[in-house]
Scaffold this active site. Structure first.
Site, PDB file in Angstrom:
ATOM      1  N   TYR A 141       0.815  -1.216   0.000  1.00  0.00           N
ATOM      2  CA  TYR A 141       0.000   0.000   0.000  1.00  0.00           C
ATOM      3  C   TYR A 141       0.849   1.268   0.000  1.00  0.00           C
ATOM      4  O   TYR A 141       0.398   2.317  -0.416  1.00  0.00           O
ATOM      5  CB  TYR A 141      -0.884   0.055   1.253  1.00  0.00           C
ATOM      6  CG  TYR A 141      -2.138  -0.769   1.201  1.00  0.00           C
ATOM      7  CD1 TYR A 141      -2.090  -2.151   1.097  1.00  0.00           C
ATOM      8  CD2 TYR A 141      -3.379  -0.159   1.292  1.00  0.00           C
ATOM      9  CE1 TYR A 141      -3.244  -2.899   1.089  1.00  0.00           C
ATOM     10  CE2 TYR A 141      -4.544  -0.907   1.289  1.00  0.00           C
ATOM     11  CZ  TYR A 141      -4.471  -2.278   1.187  1.00  0.00           C
ATOM     12  OH  TYR A 141      -5.621  -3.019   1.177  1.00  0.00           O
ATOM     13  N   LYS A 189       3.915 -15.431   3.335  1.00  0.00           N
ATOM     14  CA  LYS A 189       4.101 -16.206   2.098  1.00  0.00           C
ATOM     15  C   LYS A 189       5.603 -16.453   1.987  1.00  0.00           C
ATOM     16  O   LYS A 189       6.256 -16.082   0.999  1.00  0.00           O
ATOM     17  CB  LYS A 189       3.536 -15.418   0.908  1.00  0.00           C
ATOM     18  CG  LYS A 189       3.466 -16.194  -0.393  1.00  0.00           C
ATOM     19  CD  LYS A 189       2.377 -17.257  -0.421  1.00  0.00           C
ATOM     20  CE  LYS A 189       2.466 -18.081  -1.702  1.00  0.00           C
ATOM     21  NZ  LYS A 189       1.553 -19.252  -1.695  1.00  0.00           N
ATOM     22  N   ASP A 221      -2.215 -18.600   1.731  1.00  0.00           N
ATOM     23  CA  ASP A 221      -3.232 -19.353   0.986  1.00  0.00           C
ATOM     24  C   ASP A 221      -3.884 -20.408   1.884  1.00  0.00           C
ATOM     25  O   ASP A 221      -5.109 -20.594   1.871  1.00  0.00           O
ATOM     26  CB  ASP A 221      -2.658 -19.968  -0.306  1.00  0.00           C
ATOM     27  CG  ASP A 221      -1.328 -20.677  -0.112  1.00  0.00           C
ATOM     28  OD1 ASP A 221      -0.750 -20.610   1.000  1.00  0.00           O
ATOM     29  OD2 ASP A 221      -0.852 -21.308  -1.073  1.00  0.00           O
ATOM     30  N   ASP A 245      -5.769  -7.274   4.826  1.00  0.00           N
ATOM     31  CA  ASP A 245      -6.946  -6.687   4.181  1.00  0.00           C
ATOM     32  C   ASP A 245      -7.850  -7.801   3.658  1.00  0.00           C
ATOM     33  O   ASP A 245      -9.053  -7.833   3.911  1.00  0.00           O
ATOM     34  CB  ASP A 245      -6.493  -5.782   3.031  1.00  0.00           C
ATOM     35  CG  ASP A 245      -7.674  -5.199   2.279  1.00  0.00           C
ATOM     36  OD1 ASP A 245      -8.599  -4.697   2.950  1.00  0.00           O
ATOM     37  OD2 ASP A 245      -7.682  -5.273   1.034  1.00  0.00           O
ATOM     38  N   ASP A 249     -11.557  -9.326   5.382  1.00  0.00           N
ATOM     39  CA  ASP A 249     -12.856  -9.334   4.688  1.00  0.00           C
ATOM     40  C   ASP A 249     -13.438 -10.739   4.689  1.00  0.00           C
ATOM     41  O   ASP A 249     -14.633 -10.936   4.906  1.00  0.00           O
ATOM     42  CB  ASP A 249     -12.712  -8.857   3.241  1.00  0.00           C
ATOM     43  CG  ASP A 249     -13.227  -7.433   3.055  1.00  0.00           C
ATOM     44  OD1 ASP A 249     -13.081  -6.630   4.002  1.00  0.00           O
ATOM     45  OD2 ASP A 249     -13.777  -7.130   1.977  1.00  0.00           O
TER      46      ASP A 249
HETATM   47  C1  IPM Z   1     -10.139  -1.542   4.553  1.00  0.00           C
HETATM   48  C2  IPM Z   1     -10.449  -1.042   3.169  1.00  0.00           C
HETATM   49  C3  IPM Z   1      -9.314  -0.139   2.712  1.00  0.00           C
HETATM   50  C4  IPM Z   1      -8.044  -0.954   2.698  1.00  0.00           C
HETATM   51  C5  IPM Z   1      -9.554   0.520   1.354  1.00  0.00           C
HETATM   52  C6  IPM Z   1     -10.867   1.275   1.328  1.00  0.00           C
HETATM   53  C7  IPM Z   1      -8.418   1.418   0.958  1.00  0.00           C
HETATM   54  O1  IPM Z   1     -10.661  -2.081   2.289  1.00  0.00           O
HETATM   55  O2  IPM Z   1     -10.109  -0.722   5.491  1.00  0.00           O
HETATM   56  O3  IPM Z   1      -9.918  -2.737   4.716  1.00  0.00           O
HETATM   57  O4  IPM Z   1      -7.767  -1.673   1.744  1.00  0.00           O
HETATM   58  O5  IPM Z   1      -7.299  -0.875   3.681  1.00  0.00           O
HETATM   59 MN    MN Z   2     -10.486  -4.039   3.200  1.00  0.00          MN
END
Ligand code: IPM
Ligand code: MN
Length: 362
Positions: A141, A189, A221, A245, A249
């Site tokens: 990032y 990884k 993975d 990240d 999710d």
């Molecule tokens: C999160 C989001 C952010 C990230 C995006 C919106 C830049 O997905 O907070 O996880 O990838 O960190």
């Molecule tokens: Mn995210």
């Protein structure tokens, strides 16, 4: 206790749920004789519209002076076609970096009456209670600026970490495991990436400082797979920015209650930014039906981690649980019986519980 809090409503339902968190904090302040003052600033799409930047300097300055920051959500279709420096997400990445919020904590715990909404079988998801500790200000990032080469036909994104950056997040992971069930899973990884080899080295070195923590290493993975086949095996997961990240999710949907998950992003000295894991949900924005619980629980994390007000944080969490137990739910929670309420009503129920509870014990 006197604290100064900056509110960054952002976009979409962020603007509605931040109001809920503020009301809950006002109730806590009143009942426990704290003084919280609030200042609101813009970030994301709203800031682009008003100031031509997703992160105006005035917002950064205000956050730097604050004791903690609460953020709603950023983004929406209106800005999807914008060039990358004018995307709402830039605001979020910018404020994380500006405040040096390197440690992102995402706790994932099922609420018992909502587990049926999980995509997994109840017997698999039952008992899952994990914390993802994600490095937030390094890695892909924030490597040397990404660039296009060969007339746009080749690209470079850089995965860069210093040993120091790895050490401080790994320490956070170990400390979190000490406060929980004493298990740390480091995700990398290392069979491919040099950055992951250094990561593994650091975890190996740190281990002796935390003899009460059991550590294992798994490849990202395999981690993705185990999260859906055996999520309850995890206690604390520590990992770099992009892996965290993606895995967070994945993990956030396990318990069937995305609208319930808070997160904390912390700096070494305890200053933090707190935000729900869900996004700005433009499809339901402005309708008064958004679930404010993830935002309210984020405010609870703020009390716990930035202000060390554990009792107050616990009371908010108890109020949320009690309100759900009483059968109240917002539309996103797939509950068929019970009482459907909107954002304002859900907030009022939680606030009322807090007030009643304090008066009962007085
Ligand atoms: C999160 C989001 C952010 C990230 C995006 C919106 C830049 O997905 O907070 O996880 O990838 O960190
Ligand atoms: Mn995210």
């Amino acid at each position: 206790m006197e604290k100064q809090i900056v509110l960054l409503p952002g976009d979409g339902i962020g603007r509605e749920v931040i109001q809920s968190a503020k009301e809950v904090l006002e109730a806590v302040a009143e009942e426990f004789q704290h003084s919280f003052s609030f200042e609101t600033h813009e970030i994301g799409g709203a800031a682009i519209d008003l100031y031509g930047s997703p992160l105006p300097e005035s917002t950064v300055e205000a956050c730097k002076k604050a004791d903690a920051v609460l953020l709603g959500a950023v983004g929406g279709p209106k800005w999807d076609q914008n060039p990358s420096h004018l995307r709402p997400e830039r605001g979020l990445l910018g404020i994380r970096k500006a405040l040096d919020l390197f440690a992102n904590l995402r706790p994932i715990k099922g609420f018992k009456n909502l587990l049926h909404a999980s995509p997994l079988k109840a017997e698999i998801v039952n008992g899952s209670d994990l914390l993802i500790v994600r490095e937030l200000t390094g890695g892909l990032y924030f490597g040397t600026p990404s660039e296009r080469r060969d007339g746009g036909n080749a690209v470079v994104d850089t995965l860069y970490y210093t040993r120091k950056e790895i050490e401080r997040i790994v320490d956070k992971g170990f400390q979190a495991a000490q406060q929980r069930r004493g298990r740390l899973t480091s995700v990398d990884k290392a069979n491919v990436l040099e950055s992951s080899k250094l990561w593994r080295e650091v975890v190996g070195e740190k281990k002796s400082h935390y003899p009460d923590v059991v550590v294992d290493h798994i490849l990202v993975d395999a981690a993705a797979m185990k999260l859906i086949t055996n999520p309850s095996q995890f206690d604390v997961i520590v990992t770099e920015n992009l892996f965290g990240d993606i895995l967070s999710d994945e993990a956030s949907v396990l318990t069937g209650s995305l609208g319930m998950l808070p997160s904390a992003s912390l700096r070494e000295d305890g200053v933090g930014l707190y935000e729900p894991v869900h996004g700005s949900a433009p499809d339901i924005a402005g309708k008064g039906i958004a679930n404010p619980i993830a935002m309210i629980l984020s405010a609870a994390l703020m009390l716990r981690y930035s202000f060390e007000l554990e009792n107050e944080a616990k009371l908010i969490e108890e109020a949320v649980q009690a309100t759900l137990d009483a059968g109240y739910h917002t539309g996103d929670l797939q509950v068929t019986d019970g009482k459907l309420v909107g954002t304002v009503e859900m907030t009022k129920l939680i606030v009322d519980y807090i007030k009643t509870r304090v008066h009962q014990s007085a």
